[in-house]
Design a protein around this motif. Structure first.
Motif, PDB file in Angstrom:
ATOM      1  N   GLN A 176       0.543  -1.041  -0.074  1.00 50.23           N
ATOM      2  CA  GLN A 176       0.425   0.557  -0.194  1.00 50.23           C
ATOM      3  C   GLN A 176       0.928   1.336   0.133  1.00 50.23           C
ATOM      4  N   MET A 177       2.163   0.991   0.544  1.00 50.92           N
ATOM      5  CA  MET A 177       2.619   2.234   0.706  1.00 50.92           C
ATOM      6  C   MET A 177       3.733   2.649  -0.966  1.00 50.92           C
ATOM      7  N   LEU A 178       3.750   1.295  -0.905  1.00 52.66           N
ATOM      8  CA  LEU A 178       4.235   1.651  -2.681  1.00 52.66           C
ATOM      9  C   LEU A 178       3.525   2.546  -3.679  1.00 52.66           C
ATOM     10  N   LEU A 179       1.858   1.565  -3.265  1.00 49.83           N
ATOM     11  CA  LEU A 179       1.148   2.176  -4.858  1.00 49.83           C
ATOM     12  C   LEU A 179       1.155   3.479  -4.501  1.00 49.83           C
ATOM     13  N   SER A 180       1.178   4.051  -2.717  1.00 54.52           N
ATOM     14  CA  SER A 180       0.409   5.647  -2.205  1.00 54.52           C
ATOM     15  C   SER A 180       1.516   6.431  -2.417  1.00 54.52           C
ATOM     16  N   ILE A 181       2.892   5.701  -2.855  1.00 51.01           N
ATOM     17  CA  ILE A 181       3.954   6.902  -3.299  1.00 51.01           C
ATOM     18  C   ILE A 181       3.929   7.258  -4.564  1.00 51.01           C
ATOM     19  N   LEU A 182       3.342   5.736  -5.441  1.00 49.00           N
ATOM     20  CA  LEU A 182       3.326   6.252  -7.049  1.00 49.00           C
ATOM     21  C   LEU A 182       1.925   6.918  -7.268  1.00 49.00           C
ATOM     22  N   ASP A 183       0.931   7.460  -6.192  1.00 51.91           N
ATOM     23  CA  ASP A 183      -0.495   7.748  -6.251  1.00 51.91           C
ATOM     24  C   ASP A 183      -0.048   9.229  -6.660  1.00 51.91           C
ATOM     25  N   LEU A 184       1.266   9.670  -5.761  1.00 48.79           N
ATOM     26  CA  LEU A 184       1.837  11.316  -4.841  1.00 48.79           C
ATOM     27  C   LEU A 184       1.787  12.435  -6.294  1.00 48.79           C
ATOM     28  N   GLU A 185       1.679  11.610  -7.881  1.00 53.74           N
ATOM     29  CA  GLU A 185       1.877  12.617  -8.297  1.00 53.74           C
ATOM     30  C   GLU A 185      -0.038  13.075  -9.068  1.00 53.74           C
ATOM     31  N   LYS A 186      -0.774  12.603  -8.494  1.00 50.28           N
ATOM     32  CA  LYS A 186      -1.926  12.573  -9.082  1.00 50.28           C
ATOM     33  C   LYS A 186      -2.781  12.532  -8.101  1.00 50.28           C
ATOM     34  N   VAL A 187      -2.120  13.227  -7.187  1.00 48.69           N
ATOM     35  CA  VAL A 187      -2.590  14.217  -5.963  1.00 48.69           C
ATOM     36  C   VAL A 187      -2.218  15.295  -5.886  1.00 48.69           C
ATOM     37  N   THR A 188      -2.984  16.421  -5.239  1.00 51.35           N
ATOM     38  CA  THR A 188      -2.465  18.275  -5.677  1.00 51.35           C
ATOM     39  C   THR A 188      -2.894  18.297  -4.051  1.00 51.35           C
ATOM     40  N   VAL A 189      -1.788  19.254  -3.628  1.00 49.91           N
ATOM     41  CA  VAL A 189      -1.853  19.957  -1.919  1.00 49.91           C
ATOM     42  C   VAL A 189      -2.985  20.192  -1.627  1.00 49.91           C
ATOM     43  N   GLU A 190      -4.503  20.698  -2.672  1.00 47.32           N
ATOM     44  CA  GLU A 190      -5.620  21.186  -2.066  1.00 47.32           C
ATOM     45  C   GLU A 190      -6.229  19.470  -1.800  1.00 47.32           C
ATOM     46  N   ASP A 191      -5.899  18.511  -2.236  1.00 49.47           N
ATOM     47  CA  ASP A 191      -6.276  17.311  -1.739  1.00 49.47           C
ATOM     48  C   ASP A 191      -5.880  17.258  -0.150  1.00 49.47           C
ATOM     49  N   VAL A 192      -4.732  17.161   0.733  1.00 47.48           N
ATOM     50  CA  VAL A 192      -4.735  17.080   1.883  1.00 47.48           C
ATOM     51  C   VAL A 192      -4.237  18.451   3.036  1.00 47.48           C
ATOM     52  N   MET A 193      -4.323  18.945   2.192  1.00 47.94           N
ATOM     53  CA  MET A 193      -4.092  20.648   2.961  1.00 47.94           C
ATOM     54  C   MET A 193      -5.204  20.706   4.044  1.00 47.94           C
ATOM     55  N   THR A 194      -4.857  21.466   5.383  1.00 50.95           N
ATOM     56  CA  THR A 194      -6.594  21.645   5.908  1.00 50.95           C
ATOM     57  C   THR A 194      -6.682  22.995   5.632  1.00 50.95           C
ATOM     58  N   PRO A 195      -7.766  22.828   5.690  1.00 50.09           N
ATOM     59  CA  PRO A 195      -8.608  24.073   4.552  1.00 50.09           C
ATOM     60  C   PRO A 195      -8.839  25.351   5.448  1.00 50.09           C
ATOM     61  N   ARG A 196      -8.845  25.963   4.875  1.00 47.21           N
ATOM     62  CA  ARG A 196      -8.561  27.585   5.321  1.00 47.21           C
ATOM     63  C   ARG A 196      -9.278  28.079   6.908  1.00 47.21           C
ATOM     64  N   SER A 197     -10.390  27.623   6.653  1.00 43.94           N
ATOM     65  CA  SER A 197     -11.858  27.398   7.707  1.00 43.94           C
ATOM     66  C   SER A 197     -11.043  26.792   8.668  1.00 43.94           C
ATOM     67  N   ASP A 198     -10.165  26.157   8.864  1.00 45.22           N
ATOM     68  CA  ASP A 198      -9.710  24.875   9.961  1.00 45.22           C
ATOM     69  C   ASP A 198      -8.325  25.769  10.602  1.00 45.22           C
ATOM     70  N   ILE A 199      -7.816  26.520   9.833  1.00 49.17           N
ATOM     71  CA  ILE A 199      -6.447  26.523  10.216  1.00 49.17           C
ATOM     72  C   ILE A 199      -6.208  27.405  11.637  1.00 49.17           C
ATOM     73  N   VAL A 200      -5.930  26.812  12.850  1.00 47.98           N
ATOM     74  CA  VAL A 200      -5.357  27.549  13.819  1.00 47.98           C
ATOM     75  C   VAL A 200      -4.163  28.174  13.888  1.00 47.98           C
ATOM     76  N   ALA A 201      -5.291  29.576  14.087  1.00 49.75           N
ATOM     77  CA  ALA A 201      -3.699  30.943  13.779  1.00 49.75           C
ATOM     78  C   ALA A 201      -4.153  31.688  14.978  1.00 49.75           C
ATOM     79  N   ILE A 202      -3.181  32.389  15.569  1.00 47.02           N
ATOM     80  CA  ILE A 202      -3.635  34.158  16.185  1.00 47.02           C
ATOM     81  C   ILE A 202      -3.618  35.374  15.626  1.00 47.02           C
ATOM     82  N   ASP A 203      -4.285  35.835  16.133  1.00 45.02           N
ATOM     83  CA  ASP A 203      -4.454  37.553  15.509  1.00 45.02           C
ATOM     84  C   ASP A 203      -3.367  38.264  16.795  1.00 45.02           C
ATOM     85  N   VAL A 204      -2.298  39.204  16.061  1.00 45.46           N
ATOM     86  CA  VAL A 204      -1.227  39.875  16.418  1.00 45.46           C
ATOM     87  C   VAL A 204      -2.407  41.343  17.722  1.00 45.46           C
TER      88      VAL A 204
END
Length: 408
Positions: A176-204
């Motif tokens: 499964q790990m080998l297949l996941s490595i081969l699939d990396l080229e088909k997956v973009t950063v949007e597929d794994v990113m934490t959405p903007r609304s869920d980002i834990v951040a602090i307003d200075v």
């Protein structure tokens, strides 16, 4: 017939041997593999030698059989010799040796190479002459005989097939790990990113006490600092820097000290494939970045751990909720799914095949399908999956019930 069987079996064995295993054995210094690899480097010479030998002994066998049958059976001997020789050659000199060689190519090719290699040296003038004539004929047909043959390099889809077929020799987790490595080229950063609304951040811009409380209760090693809105991000504050600030300042921290401790932000263009981003993280010694669109607006946050989890699966030490926390199986077999649940995570955990080439969440998929956000409970079907919207707001579908196949 024995010589014919040898040449037929040698041809099939040589051409059927596993090139990658052969290359591996040759690199380990095995003489037989090195000998076969050297002969296969110029397959036209090898095939020419084998065919010359095979046709020579077959024609000789046919001529001898014809002479013998004419003496024994008279004029009928020609017919007997023709059918008899054909049957014997097919059974004993073609089908049987080639079948054995196809089943055990390495066992046949290795001993055959001991004979074929010196024979090729002796017969080289004849082989070269035959190849010269055949190459001339090939050119008359409009084909360039010197054009490079198909490379041994495998495409990603071919590698995926090899990994799947090697399941008996590779543990399922490694496969499964080998297949996941081969699939990396088909997956973009949007597929794994934490959405903007869920980002834990602090307003200075908030007061120092509020910032101190958020920093002390932070569950992440890196906290994003921003001014007024998240698009005006300042930098990431590492947990180690937070501890140093608390250690050096027994009194109340100054807001400017917190801002100065923030580290520069690494930005990632949306649409970047994960295999490319993994190399960029390695090249620039980064572990976290903000995904931005073409206008520079922040869309989400991606970490090195997010990409590694695509390869090895969820880490047991992660403090983030598992994807299955967004789905609850009811007693009737239906499944309640949060609208913000990631489609790819659902497909992995539930063994579904929801479309992932568009929106990334269940809410986004339904809104794109309907072209609107329904305010009332509504049932619909997408790609064969029956679902019921049970809760929504003005800008988001909050909860969806997936109906079991038996209820459809």
């Amino acid at each position: 017939m024995l010589l014919s069987a040898f040449f037929s079996g040698s041809e099939t064995g040589m051409m059927s041997v596993n090139r990658y295993r052969l290359r591996h054995l040759a690199q380990q210094g095995q003489p037989g593999a090195q000998r076969i690899q050297a002969m296969l480097a110029k397959p036209d010479r090898l095939i020419g030698l084998i065919l010359i030998g095979n046709n020579l002994v077959n024609i000789a066998a046919s001529a001898i059989a014809t002479i013998l049958c004419l003496r024994w059976f008279g004029d009928a001997g020609i017919l007997i010799a023709t059918f008899g020789t054909t049957l014997i050659v097919l059974i004993f000199a073609e089908v049987t040796p080639k079948t054995i060689a196809a089943l055990h190519p390495e066992r046949v090719a290795t001993p055959a190479s001991w004979i074929l290699q010196p024979l090729l040296r002796v017969m080289y003038p004849v082989v070269a002459f035959i190849n010269l004539l055949t190459n001339g004929l090939i050119r008359l047909l409009g084909i360039n005989p010197q054009s490079p043959a198909r490379a041994d390099a495998l495409s990603s889809d071919e590698l995926r097939t090899v990994v799947n077929e090697a399941s008996s020799m590779i543990p399922s987790s490694h496969q499964q790990m080998l297949l996941s490595i081969l699939d990396l080229e088909k997956v973009t950063v949007e597929d794994v990113m934490t959405p903007r609304s869920d980002i834990v951040a602090i307003d200075v811009q908030s007061d120092v006490k509020s910032m101190m409380k958020q920093l002390s209760q932070a569950q992440y090693t890196r906290i994003l600092l921003y001014r007024n809105e998240i698009d005006d991000a300042i930098g990431f504050l590492h947990a180690r820097d937070i501890m140093q600030l608390f250690t050096k300042n027994s009194s109340e921290l100054d807001k400017s000290e917190i801002v100065r401790a923030a580290r520069d932000i690494y930005f990632i263009p949306e649409g970047t494939p994960l295999n490319v981003q993994l190399l960029k993280f390695q090249r620039y010694k980064e572990r976290i970045g903000l995904v931005v669109d073409e206008y520079g607006d922040i869309q989400g946050l991606v970490t090195l751990e997010d990409i590694l989890e695509e390869i090895v699966g969820e880490f047991t030490t992660t403090i983030l909720p598992a994807s299955t926390d967004n789905a609850v199986v009811e007693s009737d077999g239906s499944i309640i799914v949060e609208g913000v649940a990631n489609l790819r995570d659902l497909n992995k955990e539930m063994n579904w095949s929801l479309p992932t080439d568009g929106p990334k969440t269940v809410s986004g998929l339904i809104i794109e399908t309907l072209g609107d956000i329904p305010q009332q409970p509504l049932c619909l079907r997408i790609d064969g999956y029956a679902m019921e919207i049970i809760e929504s707001s003005d800008n988001l579908i909050k909860r969806v019930r997936f109906l079991p196949p038996s209820a459809i």
